[in-house]
Write an enzyme that holds these catalytic residues in place. Structure first.
Site, PDB file in Angstrom:
ATOM      1  N   ILE A  43     -12.926  -4.787   7.736  1.00  0.00           N
ATOM      2  CA  ILE A  43     -12.040  -3.617   7.697  1.00  0.00           C
ATOM      3  C   ILE A  43     -12.505  -2.609   6.640  1.00  0.00           C
ATOM      4  O   ILE A  43     -11.882  -2.471   5.587  1.00  0.00           O
ATOM      5  CB  ILE A  43     -10.576  -4.032   7.434  1.00  0.00           C
TER       6      ILE A  43
ATOM      7  N   ASN B  28     -19.231   4.121   9.887  1.00  0.00           N
ATOM      8  CA  ASN B  28     -18.842   2.719   9.765  1.00  0.00           C
ATOM      9  C   ASN B  28     -18.646   2.060  11.127  1.00  0.00           C
ATOM     10  O   ASN B  28     -18.808   0.846  11.274  1.00  0.00           O
ATOM     11  CB  ASN B  28     -17.559   2.594   8.945  1.00  0.00           C
TER      12      ASN B  28
ATOM     13  N   SER C 170     -12.335   4.500   4.819  1.00  0.00           N
ATOM     14  CA  SER C 170     -12.748   5.832   4.391  1.00  0.00           C
ATOM     15  C   SER C 170     -11.756   6.832   4.956  1.00  0.00           C
ATOM     16  O   SER C 170     -11.276   6.668   6.086  1.00  0.00           O
ATOM     17  CB  SER C 170     -14.159   6.177   4.878  1.00  0.00           C
TER      18      SER C 170
ATOM     19  N   HIS D  53       0.238 -12.138   1.661  1.00  0.00           N
ATOM     20  CA  HIS D  53      -0.770 -11.351   0.950  1.00  0.00           C
ATOM     21  C   HIS D  53      -1.573 -12.196  -0.047  1.00  0.00           C
ATOM     22  O   HIS D  53      -2.794 -12.053  -0.142  1.00  0.00           O
ATOM     23  CB  HIS D  53      -0.091 -10.181   0.238  1.00  0.00           C
TER      24      HIS D  53
ATOM     25  N   TYR E  17       0.810  -1.213   0.000  1.00  0.00           N
ATOM     26  CA  TYR E  17       0.000   0.000   0.000  1.00  0.00           C
ATOM     27  C   TYR E  17       0.848   1.270   0.000  1.00  0.00           C
ATOM     28  O   TYR E  17       0.326   2.364  -0.247  1.00  0.00           O
ATOM     29  CB  TYR E  17      -0.945   0.019   1.211  1.00  0.00           C
TER      30      TYR E  17
END
Length: 263
Positions: free
Chosen positions: A229, A241, A232, A109, A51
């Protein structure tokens, strides 16, 4: 939000059931997003080296003022860093990038069976747990065959398998395999990119509960026993959420949502 439910792991640890995902959160806003989430009450941040925002994760954690031992942090080892030496180097780099001494959870991953390295990588994960680099170890995007293989060859089951999971993609086979091995199922893209928000089934339940379609879906995950998960960068959406623990779906509503599965 202070009374976040936790899901137990078979290794004696546990995970806050609803966390904050930082996939696709731009590096230049990651610190603000994580700080906001933690101040609102999130206690679980799901990240990954891929990420490219782990520095922001660490900065947000420090700026939030929330003690490190109250926050559950996950990272992941990417496909091209599988294998014993590369996997360990990846985890050590993530620790340095985030600025912490130990992770709560590290995931493979993707299995990438064409590389045939995921068993070796799993063995490296077991060693890293023993050495204290992480408290728990798990996997992401593993199909039942991959899960069965690492358990058969090492005798160690992951504590968690993070899979794409939402009302239109309910992954019954994968969830059953996880349950068979005592593995917690965690949902990524839990809202399905909003594809089901306008479905009559969902809008009717949302109207009855006085909640948004997104909140109904997150509540479906919670009542289904998933870790989840959502993501935002907007504080108001982060708060929404998180606001899914003051209502419940009926058995009929849960069954109706299961009917949205497209297979």
């Amino acid at each position: 939000m202070t009374d976040m439910p936790r899901l137990p792991f078979h290794d004696g640890n546990s995970i806050p059931q609803l966390g904050f995902g930082i996939w696709q959160v731009p590096p230049d806003v990651a610190a603000d997003a994580v700080e906001s989430a933690l101040r609102l009450g999130y206690r679980h941040v799901d990240g990954a080296y891929l990420y490219m925002n782990e520095e922001g994760l660490g900065e947000g954690l420090r700026r939030s003022g929330v003690p490190r031992d109250e926050v559950f942090i996950t990272t992941k080892v990417w496909n091209n860093e599988q294998g014993a030496e590369k996997a360990r180097a990846s985890v050590e780099r993530s620790l340095k990038s985030i600025g912490i001494e130990q992770l709560d959870l590290v995931l493979i991953h993707w299995p990438v069976p064409s590389q045939n390295l995921y068993v070796e990588t799993w063995e490296a994960f077991i060693k890293m747990r023993e050495d204290g680099l992480t408290k728990s170890i798990g996997v992401s995007n593993f199909n039942p065959v991959h899960l069965d293989r690492i358990v058969a060859e090492t005798g160690v089951a992951p504590v968690l398998n993070q899979i794409e999971l939402n009302p239109e993609l309910q992954q019954a086979e994968a969830r059953a395999a996880n349950a068979r091995h005592g593995v917690v199922t965690q949902a990524w893209t839990p809202l399905g990119n909003g594809r089901s928000f306008e479905k009559e089934t969902l809008t009717a339940i949302a109207a009855r509960a006085g909640k948004s379609p997104a909140q109904v879906i997150l509540r479906w995950h919670v009542q289904s026993g998933h870790a989840v998960i959502p993501r935002s960068v907007k504080p108001e959406r982060q708060a929404q959420n998180l606001d899914v623990f003051d209502f419940a779906l009926t058995d009929d509503e849960m069954a109706a949502l299961e009917g949205l599965d497209l297979g």
